[in-house]
Design an enzyme around this catalytic site. Structure first.
Site, short mmCIF file in Angstrom:
data_model
loop_
_atom_site.label_atom_id
_atom_site.label_comp_id
_atom_site.label_asym_id
_atom_site.label_seq_id
_atom_site.Cartn_x
_atom_site.Cartn_y
_atom_site.Cartn_z
N HIS A 160 24.82 42.29 42.73
CA HIS A 160 25.82 41.24 42.54
C HIS A 160 26.78 41.62 41.41
O HIS A 160 28.00 41.53 41.57
CB HIS A 160 25.11 39.91 42.22
N GLU A 161 26.23 42.06 40.29
CA GLU A 161 27.09 42.41 39.15
C GLU A 161 27.87 43.70 39.42
O GLU A 161 29.02 43.82 39.01
CB GLU A 161 26.26 42.53 37.86
N LEU A 181 28.79 32.65 38.07
CA LEU A 181 29.39 31.87 36.99
C LEU A 181 30.89 31.68 37.19
O LEU A 181 31.46 30.70 36.72
CB LEU A 181 29.12 32.53 35.64
N HIS A 218 31.03 43.05 41.13
CA HIS A 218 32.10 42.56 40.24
C HIS A 218 32.94 43.71 39.67
O HIS A 218 34.16 43.59 39.59
CB HIS A 218 31.54 41.74 39.08
N GLY A 226 23.27 37.38 34.82
CA GLY A 226 24.10 38.58 34.82
C GLY A 226 25.54 38.20 34.52
O GLY A 226 25.95 37.06 34.78
N GLN A 277 34.55 39.26 34.62
CA GLN A 277 34.34 37.82 34.52
C GLN A 277 34.73 37.27 33.15
O GLN A 277 34.82 36.05 32.98
CB GLN A 277 32.88 37.47 34.80
#
Length: 194
Positions: A147-148, A106, A151, A45, A50
Site C-alpha cells: 500500500h505504501e 489516511l 504511494h 503506514g 501524503q
C-alpha cells in the site's frame, strides 16, 4: 512536529517519488516527523507524498495488527517488530496468490474497500542509516508495504478497485477533496470550499 496529511485529489499523490540521500539531516528530521504524524493519525503506514513531498520514503509500524486473532504467533511477532523506514525502494517482485483485504488510507478518510494484492513482495531499499537491503515480506506486513509502496509510485488503493466500485465512490471522493470530511488529524485539501 505533526504534518498535515494531503487529501485525495491533490496532484502530489499522483507523482512518482524521486530518490533522496538518506545521509542528509533534512531527511532524518523529515522521517521523525513522518512517524509522529502517522502515530497521531492512528495509521500503520505513511508515505512522503501524503505529507507533500514527492520523494521515495515511506514509514510503517504494523504493530496494531498484532492483536488480530486470525494470525499465527509468528506473524504477530513480526508485526510487533515491524517498525521500519524504506528509502528509495524498488519492487523486485510480487508473487503468490492474490489475497483480498480491506484497506483504508489516511489521505482518503472514511473509505474502506477490499483490495486484492499478491501474497508476497520483495523490495530493494535503503534503511534510515543508508544500508542497502533486499528483503521479502508476506502476510499483513506485505500488505502494508504494498500500500505504501504504491504511494511513492503515484498509485492510490482506490485505483486497484473495479471501475464500477470507483464510480460508486466518486461522490465520496469528491467530498474528501473539497474538505467535506471530519478527521481527528490535520489535512490539506486540494479543492476546499471556503
Amino acid at each position: 512536529m505533526i504534518l498535515p496529511i494531503i487529501a485525495y485529489g491533490h496532484p502530489i499523490l499522483r507523482k512518482k517519488g524521486v530518490d533522496i540521500d538518506p545521509a542528509s539531516p533534512e531527511w532524518q528530521t523529515f522521517i521523525d516527523r513522518m512517524f509522529e504524524t502517522m502515530y497521531h493519525a492512528k495509521g500503520v503506514g505513511l508515505a512522503a507524498p501524503q505529507v507533500d513531498k514527492a520523494v521515495r520514503i515511506f514509514v510503517i509500524d504494523p504493530s496494531p495488527f498484532a492483536d488480530r486473532d486470525d494470525l499465527s504467533e509468528e506473524e504477530k511477532a513480526r508485526l510487533r517488530e515491524g517498525k521500519r523506514v524504506f528509502i528509495n525502494a524498488r519492487k523486485v517482485k510480487e508473487e503468490g496468490p492474490e489475497i483480498a483485504f480491506e484497506e483504508g488510507c489516511l489521505s482518503i478518510p472514511g473509505i474502506y474497500e477490499k483490495v486484492k494484492r499478491p501474497a508476497t513482495i520483495t523490495l530493494e531499499y535503503l534503511d534510515r542509516e543508508g544500508n542497502k537491503h533486499v528483503e521479502t515480506f508476506d502476510g499483513l506486513m506485505a500488505r502494508v508495504i504494498q500500500h505504501e509502496y504504491d504511494h511513492i509510485e503515484g498509485i492510490l488503493f482506490t485505483d486497484r478497485l473495479t471501475p464500477l466500485k470507483r464510480r460508486l465512490l466518486r461522490k465520496k471522493l469528491d467530498k474528501i477533496s473539497r474538505g467535506e470530511v471530519r478527521t481527528e488529524y490535520k489535512m490539506k485539501f486540494p479543492r476546499k470550499v471556503r
